[in-house]
Design a protein around this motif. Structure first.
Motif, PDB file in Angstrom:
ATOM      1  N   TRP A   1     -11.074  -3.242  -0.384  1.00 14.27           N
ATOM      2  CA  TRP A   1      -9.688  -2.776  -0.354  1.00 14.27           C
ATOM      3  C   TRP A   1      -8.896  -3.498   0.735  1.00 14.27           C
ATOM      4  O   TRP A   1      -7.775  -3.961   0.500  1.00 14.27           O
ATOM      5  CB  TRP A   1      -9.677  -1.262  -0.121  1.00 14.27           C
ATOM      6  CG  TRP A   1      -8.340  -0.592  -0.188  1.00 14.27           C
ATOM      7  CD1 TRP A   1      -7.706  -0.130  -1.306  1.00 14.27           C
ATOM      8  CD2 TRP A   1      -7.475  -0.301   0.916  1.00 14.27           C
ATOM      9  NE1 TRP A   1      -6.506   0.437  -0.965  1.00 14.27           N
ATOM     10  CE2 TRP A   1      -6.337   0.350   0.393  1.00 14.27           C
ATOM     11  CE3 TRP A   1      -7.550  -0.524   2.288  1.00 14.27           C
ATOM     12  CZ2 TRP A   1      -5.280   0.775   1.199  1.00 14.27           C
ATOM     13  CZ3 TRP A   1      -6.512  -0.100   3.090  1.00 14.27           C
ATOM     14  CH2 TRP A   1      -5.389   0.538   2.543  1.00 14.27           C
TER      15      TRP A   1
ATOM     16  N   ILE B   1       0.040   0.196  -7.333  1.00 14.52           N
ATOM     17  CA  ILE B   1      -0.373   0.447  -5.947  1.00 14.52           C
ATOM     18  C   ILE B   1      -0.642   1.923  -5.713  1.00 14.52           C
ATOM     19  O   ILE B   1      -1.656   2.302  -5.112  1.00 14.52           O
ATOM     20  CB  ILE B   1       0.710  -0.080  -4.981  1.00 14.52           C
ATOM     21  CG1 ILE B   1       0.757  -1.608  -5.020  1.00 14.52           C
ATOM     22  CG2 ILE B   1       0.452   0.410  -3.560  1.00 14.52           C
ATOM     23  CD1 ILE B   1       1.897  -2.211  -4.219  1.00 14.52           C
TER      24      ILE B   1
ATOM     25  N   ASP C   1      -4.402   3.474  -4.758  1.00 15.59           N
ATOM     26  CA  ASP C   1      -4.667   4.129  -3.470  1.00 15.59           C
ATOM     27  C   ASP C   1      -4.987   5.611  -3.634  1.00 15.59           C
ATOM     28  O   ASP C   1      -5.630   6.207  -2.757  1.00 15.59           O
ATOM     29  CB  ASP C   1      -3.460   3.950  -2.538  1.00 15.59           C
ATOM     30  CG  ASP C   1      -3.288   2.511  -2.087  1.00 15.59           C
ATOM     31  OD1 ASP C   1      -4.202   1.699  -2.338  1.00 15.59           O
ATOM     32  OD2 ASP C   1      -2.241   2.188  -1.496  1.00 15.59           O
TER      33      ASP C   1
ATOM     34  N   THR D   1       0.837  -1.197   0.000  1.00 12.77           N
ATOM     35  CA  THR D   1       0.000   0.000   0.000  1.00 12.77           C
ATOM     36  C   THR D   1       0.872   1.246   0.000  1.00 12.77           C
ATOM     37  O   THR D   1       2.013   1.220   0.488  1.00 12.77           O
ATOM     38  CB  THR D   1      -0.943   0.032   1.212  1.00 12.77           C
ATOM     39  OG1 THR D   1      -1.725   1.237   1.188  1.00 12.77           O
ATOM     40  CG2 THR D   1      -0.175  -0.013   2.519  1.00 12.77           C
TER      41      THR D   1
ATOM     42  N   THR E   1      -5.232  -2.494  -9.281  1.00 14.46           N
ATOM     43  CA  THR E   1      -3.825  -2.689  -8.929  1.00 14.46           C
ATOM     44  C   THR E   1      -3.022  -3.085 -10.160  1.00 14.46           C
ATOM     45  O   THR E   1      -1.906  -2.601 -10.384  1.00 14.46           O
ATOM     46  CB  THR E   1      -3.684  -3.750  -7.833  1.00 14.46           C
ATOM     47  OG1 THR E   1      -4.480  -3.392  -6.702  1.00 14.46           O
ATOM     48  CG2 THR E   1      -2.233  -3.893  -7.397  1.00 14.46           C
TER      49      THR E   1
ATOM     50  N   LEU F   1      -5.712  -6.056   0.158  1.00 12.80           N
ATOM     51  CA  LEU F   1      -4.418  -5.814   0.799  1.00 12.80           C
ATOM     52  C   LEU F   1      -4.020  -6.958   1.722  1.00 12.80           C
ATOM     53  O   LEU F   1      -2.853  -7.361   1.764  1.00 12.80           O
ATOM     54  CB  LEU F   1      -4.462  -4.498   1.594  1.00 12.80           C
ATOM     55  CG  LEU F   1      -3.784  -3.304   0.910  1.00 12.80           C
ATOM     56  CD1 LEU F   1      -4.556  -2.915  -0.339  1.00 12.80           C
ATOM     57  CD2 LEU F   1      -3.671  -2.141   1.869  1.00 12.80           C
TER      58      LEU F   1
END
Length: 468
Positions: free
Chosen positions: A311, A376, A380, A94, A371, A315
């Motif tokens: 999310w 990444i 995000d 992340t 992704t 992750l």
């Protein structure tokens, strides 16, 4: 019954008469005790629409109804180490940095204490709407003689606020206490209940892993990664909590009271059996059919919750890839979050809200695709503003998200470029002439001619080589 209870006829109230009218036991001592409780409910003021003291006491009582052992020093150290390791595993997957928090290990009672302030924020909008709606309905339906009598006592609104505050506080405490037995951390329902603090409940983590044939340490590590991922997101995206609470408030504004449902529940209550009252409360006796506006608020809420959980799910799968049982634990958590447990259903019946990500799998698939496409950092970055987040339409068609977003981004870029040119003065002012040098009367204007009637000299032409 109310007339006698509040002194109609000047003689106070007679417990035996009330018992006879309501079908209660005629034992004077028992009735005196019951009526003292009822009078306390009517007369004890509560701060706002909920008696928070009653809610707190009931939640602690329910949390302690089964064994709630204190957390040992060994458990605290184990939880802290698991959360620190979880933070390290999250760093490569992340763009949000570590929060640097100390991991906490809580008993159920400690979880209740740490989360009650957030429960108040979550439920107060709903409780306020319920109290107002109940007061309005009862005031409209009361006979005139009852309105006169209750006017001397401060009016029906004052009385109902006390009664409603006590009832809602009891129901909220019941729901929060039951949840304290199910949750494994501070973010289990998708909302940061403990003001961004990172914690696990060792007793509940152990119960979660019972019968799974998975080492307890692996279970705790996997849940620690989920907890740490939640806390990172809510810490670095400060608007997210307000966005979720705003959706709840939008829902609460449309609440009204279904009196038929209340009357039906009242007929089924056995005053001598406390469990019958608890059962009626757990069924959400105040909740009517939802309005279109409430449905829209719930769609926004469920979409945001799904995006949060998707999310975190994505992750956690990437960060805990080295755990042998990560796949099985991921599927178990997915099912648990999508269906909810008994305690979550109790909370849903309380406020008419189900804080469950119904579309968790769709959201996880979307984040996985993003992704791959954006990396990444690009994935995000979508959390930086609510307008950037995927919508319910994107959950329906994850593959089409990038195409739709390119159209929106290109349109925004054109607007931004035009605005920049305008601010820089790089634009053509509009004059009185028509397009391409045509006057308003339709005749062409020669820019070289001082006199419209003067002819051009020989050799002049209207071509591209003509002097200007």
């Amino acid at each position: 019954m109310l007339s006698k209870m509040f002194g109609g006829g000047g003689g106070g109230f007679d417990p035996q008469e009330i018992a006879k009218a309501a079908g209660l036991p005629s034992d004077p001592a028992a009735m005196a005790m019951i009526m003292q409780q009822v009078q306390a409910m009517f007369s004890t003021p509560s701060e706002g629409p909920v008696n928070w003291q009653m809610a707190h006491e009931q939640a602690r009582r329910v949390a302690a109804s089964d064994s709630d052992p204190s957390v040992t020093p060994l458990q605290r150290r184990s939880v802290d180490e698991s959360l620190k390791l979880a933070e390290m595993w999250l760093d490569p997957v992340t763009d949000f940095p570590s929060t640097g928090q100390l991991g906490r290990a809580w008993s159920r009672a400690e979880w209740v204490e740490a989360t009650m302030a957030t429960w108040r924020r979550l439920t107060e909008p709903v409780a306020t709407s319920i109290a107002k709606a109940l007061s309005d309905v009862i005031s409209e339906q009361l006979p005139e003689e009852m309105k006169s009598m209750m006017g001397m006592m401060g009016g029906p609104a004052s009385m109902l606020q006390n009664v409603g505050g006590a009832m809602f506080g009891m129901q909220l405490g019941q729901a929060v206490g039951a949840l304290s037995k199910d949750v494994v951390g501070s973010t289990d329902i998708g909302v940061p209940l403990a003001d961004g603090r990172m914690a696990l409940l060792p007793a509940n983590v152990a119960a979660f892993g019972e019968g799974l044939d998975i080492p307890a340490q692996e279970v705790q590590l996997f849940l620690a990664v989920r907890e740490a991922a939640h806390v990172r997101l809510f810490t670095h995206i400060p608007w997210l909590t307000s966005h979720l609470l705003g959706s709840i408030e939008s829902y609460a504004r449309g609440i009204h009271i279904d009196m038929g449902k209340i009357e039906e529940a009242a007929r089924d209550i056995d005053p001598t059996n406390p469990e019958s009252l608890q059962g009626a409360l757990s069924q959400g006796v105040f909740m009517p059919e939802r309005t279109p506006e409430q449905d829209a608020a719930l769609v926004r809420l469920e979409t945001t919750l799904a995006l949060v959980e998707g999310w975190v799910d994505e992750l956690t799968a990437a960060a805990a890839a080295n755990l042998p049982s990560a796949g099985a634990l991921r599927e178990m958590v997915r099912r648990r979050r999508a269906t909810g447990g008994p305690a979550e259903h109790a909370f849903a019946s309380l406020v008419g809200l189900e804080l469950r990500p119904r579309r968790l799998r769709d959201a996880a698939a979307l984040w996985s695709l993003l992704t791959s496409e954006r990396g990444i950092e690009g994935r995000d970055a979508l959390w930086q503003h609510p307008d950037l987040l995927p919508t319910a339409e994107d959950l329906d068609d994850p593959a089409g998200f990038s195409k739709r977003r390119k159209l929106i981004e290109s349109s925004d870029a054109d607007v931004d470029a035009a605005l920049q040119r305008l601010l820089a003065g790089d634009f053509e002012p509009k004059d009185e002439d028509g397009p391409d040098g045509v006057d308003g009367d339709g005749s062409a204007e020669d820019p070289d001619s001082e006199d419209p009637g003067t002819e051009q000299g020989p050799g002049s032409s209207g071509g591209d080589d003509a002097p200007r």
